[in-house]
Design an enzyme around this catalytic site. Structure first.
Site, PDB file in Angstrom:
ATOM      1  CE  LYS A 139      44.460  19.842  96.136  1.00  0.00           C
ATOM      2  NZ  LYS A 139      44.103  20.196  97.681  1.00  0.00           N
ATOM      3  CE1 TYR A 225      40.621  16.252  95.421  1.00  0.00           C
ATOM      4  CE2 TYR A 225      40.705  18.192  96.511  1.00  0.00           C
ATOM      5  CZ  TYR A 225      41.186  17.174  96.523  1.00  0.00           C
ATOM      6  OH  TYR A 225      42.397  16.646  97.125  1.00  0.00           O
TER       7      TYR A 225
END
Ligand code: NAD
Length: 377
Positions: A139, A225
């Site tokens: 990510k 996140y």
């Protein structure tokens, strides 16, 4: 012949009692002489041997059941020797960025895990797919929606599986929150607050502060996140996003965003407040629901995580999140179990990131989104 698991071997080794068992255990002796094709376990090659590979992924791969560390791809000659010695890695499984494509001929490597600076994810994920290897891409998936689409298309064309390094989808606290939402344990989520931030004070020349290499600052790095938390705490994708940017240390954050806040509107009526920063520490998720509430704090560190709800504490034993994540992906490849973090999820988050940057660039105006159920799990 008695079988000795890798974990038992490591325990015995640390106690200095592996020797005799080793001599009488030919298959294990082979395994320890260097990674080889193993029944029921897929070989992973890590691309990029920075801090995440060194301190999280490689150690976790000593505990995994369905996959193991089989190879490395590095641009630094000195690391080749260190890793070869540390993990008993044969020279035939060590690559650099130039000869990487020859990995196509290596049947000891099934999965390529791309752990490079964000701007290099697309190139190496696509090269891995073209080499016929399954791909795990860290990510954020890439630095633009177009790059995410190119990765997905390359994997589709090559017929290989694609997973994103969203480790939280494999760990129990996040699964519990997703279960609350799915089963309506506390009714409908009405408001979610998600924060993910740390204070960056290190080398100002690091790649995370260089837009060409990172694609952006806090939002690209930690913001994913908060975005993820807001989505799994509501079970929906946002339909509108409005965002603001704050800069208090422009001399340090010359090229990338320091602090971003964003407000999400969800189709079921919930609202969300998302915070991300490279200038302060924050790590939490709170959801207020029609019949109660739940929270995680910390919500997205490597753990142990902690949580509470209107029903009391949320508690699970701690295990390596990276171990769980890589085993989940390997099991998806081996047995067709659900892909917990597919490419569409990474692409969906990049669409939201681009909308947040666009809102900021266009004077904080609300940006509508039409994501449908993309990436929901
Ligand atoms: P790092 O800086 O520690 O390592 C980066 C690696 O890339 C180094 O080995 C470096 O030599 C190599 N590299 C190759 N070309 C480079 C270049 N032009 N500039 C800089 N480095 C170059 O970074 P990291 O913390 O290991 O992060 C790597 C990736 O993993 C990032 O995409 C990051 O977002 C991701 N990550 C994910 C998690 C997670 O929890 N899922 C945690 C940390 C990092």
């Amino acid at each position: 012949m008695d079988k000795i698991t890798r974990r038992q071997f490591n325990e015995r080794l640390s106690k200095g009692i592996a020797g005799t068992a080793l001599l009488s255990s030919a298959p294990l002796a082979c395994a320890m002489a260097g990674p080889k094709k193993r029944e029921g376990s897929l070989g992973i090659a890590l691309v990029g041997l920075g801090s995440y590979s060194t301190y999280q992924l490689a150690p976790a791969l000593q505990q995994t059941k369905y996959c193991h560390l089989a190879g490395i791809v590095t641009g630094t000659r000195a690391k080749e020797k260190i890793w070869a010695e540390r993990y008993g890695m044969p020279g035939r499984n060590i690559y650099n960025y130039e000869n990487f494509d020859a990995i196509a001929d290596n049947n000891e490597i099934d999965i390529v895990y791309v752990v490079l600076p964000n701007s290099m994810h697309a190139e190496f994920s696509i090269r891995a797919a073209q080499a016929g290897k399954h791909v795990i891409c860290e990510k954020p998936m890439a630095i633009s929606v177009a790059e995410c689409e190119a990765i997905i298309e390359a994997c589709r064309k090559a017929g290989v599986k694609l997973g994103i390094g969203y480790r939280l989808h494999s760990e129990p606290y996040t699964q519990e929150v997703k279960r609350f939402v799915k089963e309506g344990t506390f009714g409908k989520t009405l408001y979610v607050n998600a924060e993910a931030a740390y204070r960056s004070a290190g080398n100002p020349d690091q790649w995370r502060l260089n837009r060409a290499l990172s694609g952006g600052g806090a939002l690209m790095n930690m913001g994913v996140y908060s975005i993820q938390s807001a989505i799994y705490a509501t079970g929906e994708n946002p339909v509108k996003v409005t965002a603001q940017e704050f800069s208090t240390r422009p001399d340090y954050f010359k090229d990338t965003d320091e602090t971003i806040t964003a407000q999400f509107q969800f189709p079921g009526g919930a609202t969300g407040a998302v915070f991300t920063s490279h200038n302060t520490h924050a790590n939490s998720l709170y959801a207020s629901c029609s019949g109660g509430w739940f929270s995680l704090k910390p919500a997205n560190t490597y753990g142990p995580l902690a949580g509470e709800s209107a029903n009391g504490p949320i508690q699970f034993p701690h295990e390596s999140q990276q171990k769980l994540q890589m085993d989940d992906f390997a099991s998806h490849v081996l047995y067709g179990s659900v892909n917990k973090a597919p490419g569409e999820m990474g692409k969906r988050d990049m669409i939201i990131i681009e909308a947040i940057y666009r809102s900021i660039a266009e004077g904080n105006r609300p940006i509508p989104l039409e994501l449908g159920k993309m990436g929901l799990s």
